[in-house]
Design a protein around this motif. Structure first.
Motif, mmCIF file in Angstrom:
data_model
loop_
_atom_site.group_PDB
_atom_site.id
_atom_site.type_symbol
_atom_site.label_atom_id
_atom_site.label_comp_id
_atom_site.label_asym_id
_atom_site.label_seq_id
_atom_site.Cartn_x
_atom_site.Cartn_y
_atom_site.Cartn_z
ATOM 1 N N PRO A 1 -21.352 9.347 29.610
ATOM 2 C CA PRO A 1 -20.411 10.457 29.460
ATOM 3 C C PRO A 1 -19.411 10.467 30.611
ATOM 4 C CG PRO A 1 -22.450 11.256 30.368
ATOM 5 C CD PRO A 1 -22.654 9.794 30.078
ATOM 6 N N ASP A 2 -18.446 11.347 30.518
ATOM 7 C CA ASP A 2 -17.452 11.485 31.571
ATOM 8 C C ASP A 2 -18.146 11.977 32.841
ATOM 9 O OD1 ASP A 2 -14.991 11.476 32.773
ATOM 10 O OD2 ASP A 2 -14.506 13.513 32.136
ATOM 11 N N HIS A 3 -18.068 11.178 33.896
ATOM 12 C CA HIS A 3 -18.759 11.477 35.144
ATOM 13 C C HIS A 3 -18.045 10.718 36.261
ATOM 14 C CE1 HIS A 3 -22.033 11.477 38.120
ATOM 15 N NE2 HIS A 3 -22.439 12.568 37.484
ATOM 16 N N PRO A 4 -18.061 11.208 37.493
ATOM 17 C CA PRO A 4 -17.398 10.491 38.589
ATOM 18 C C PRO A 4 -17.927 9.065 38.807
ATOM 19 C CG PRO A 4 -17.876 12.728 39.266
ATOM 20 C CD PRO A 4 -18.517 12.538 37.923
ATOM 21 N N LEU A 5 -19.188 8.822 38.512
ATOM 22 C CA LEU A 5 -19.728 7.471 38.670
ATOM 23 C C LEU A 5 -19.151 6.494 37.650
ATOM 24 C CD1 LEU A 5 -23.479 8.111 39.489
ATOM 25 C CD2 LEU A 5 -21.682 7.333 41.016
ATOM 26 N N LEU A 6 -18.679 7.005 36.542
ATOM 27 C CA LEU A 6 -18.075 6.141 35.530
ATOM 28 C C LEU A 6 -16.844 5.449 36.097
ATOM 29 C CD1 LEU A 6 -17.915 5.071 32.651
ATOM 30 C CD2 LEU A 6 -16.694 7.144 32.031
ATOM 31 N N GLU A 7 -16.047 6.171 36.850
ATOM 32 C CA GLU A 7 -14.858 5.578 37.466
ATOM 33 C C GLU A 7 -15.245 4.456 38.426
ATOM 34 O OE1 GLU A 7 -11.037 6.773 40.260
ATOM 35 O OE2 GLU A 7 -12.252 8.354 39.359
ATOM 36 N N ARG A 8 -16.282 4.674 39.190
ATOM 37 C CA ARG A 8 -16.729 3.641 40.134
ATOM 38 C C ARG A 8 -17.259 2.414 39.399
ATOM 39 N NH1 ARG A 8 -19.529 6.065 45.317
ATOM 40 N NH2 ARG A 8 -18.713 4.110 46.094
ATOM 41 N N LEU A 9 -17.957 2.628 38.295
ATOM 42 C CA LEU A 9 -18.476 1.510 37.511
ATOM 43 C C LEU A 9 -17.339 0.690 36.912
ATOM 44 C CD1 LEU A 9 -20.898 0.013 36.251
ATOM 45 C CD2 LEU A 9 -20.717 1.597 34.336
ATOM 46 N N VAL A 10 -16.326 1.368 36.388
ATOM 47 C CA VAL A 10 -15.178 0.667 35.808
ATOM 48 C C VAL A 10 -14.450 -0.129 36.889
ATOM 49 C CG1 VAL A 10 -12.925 0.982 34.716
ATOM 50 C CG2 VAL A 10 -14.889 2.261 33.881
ATOM 51 N N LEU A 11 -14.225 0.471 38.037
ATOM 52 C CA LEU A 11 -13.541 -0.238 39.123
ATOM 53 C C LEU A 11 -14.364 -1.419 39.636
ATOM 54 C CD1 LEU A 11 -11.999 2.736 41.122
ATOM 55 C CD2 LEU A 11 -10.798 1.030 39.743
ATOM 56 N N TYR A 12 -15.669 -1.242 39.741
ATOM 57 C CA TYR A 12 -16.531 -2.341 40.181
ATOM 58 C C TYR A 12 -16.468 -3.509 39.195
ATOM 59 C CZ TYR A 12 -20.694 -5.057 41.138
ATOM 60 O OH TYR A 12 -21.546 -6.093 41.391
#
Length: 93
Positions: A48-59
């Motif tokens: 779901p939409d979560h701040p960790l999702l952004e980090r996973l996508v960038l990684y």
């Protein structure tokens, strides 16, 4: 056990996607049931939409040597299902 997942995710996709929970982790049932692919590929985890999702996508984007949106999304889809995945990846990159 009560689900910690918002019912809006399930309601929105209830006609097209089968959800199930495994140890409190929401997964989806794909059409690749009889394939020889790994479990993560046939039953991806819903993110779901979560701040960790952004980090996973960038990684993932960086680990693919700054590949484009489609390549990054394809790599993520091998293990995860992100609602509105293309929009999310475009917004982050």
């Amino acid at each position: 056990m009560l689900s910690e997942w918002p019912s809006e995710i399930r309601e929105k996709y209830k006609d097209t996607i089968q959800f199930f929970e495994e140890n409190g982790i929401l997964k989806i049932q794909t059409r690749l049931i009889l394939s020889q692919d790994p479990e993560d590929f046939t039953h991806p985890t819903v993110l779901p939409d979560h701040p960790l999702l952004e980090r996973l996508v960038l990684y993932t984007h960086r680990s693919l040597m700054h590949a484009g949106v489609l390549t990054t999304l394809a790599q993520l889809r091998e293990k995860f299902w992100i609602p509105k995945g293309r929009r999310v990846v475009i917004a982050i990159l």
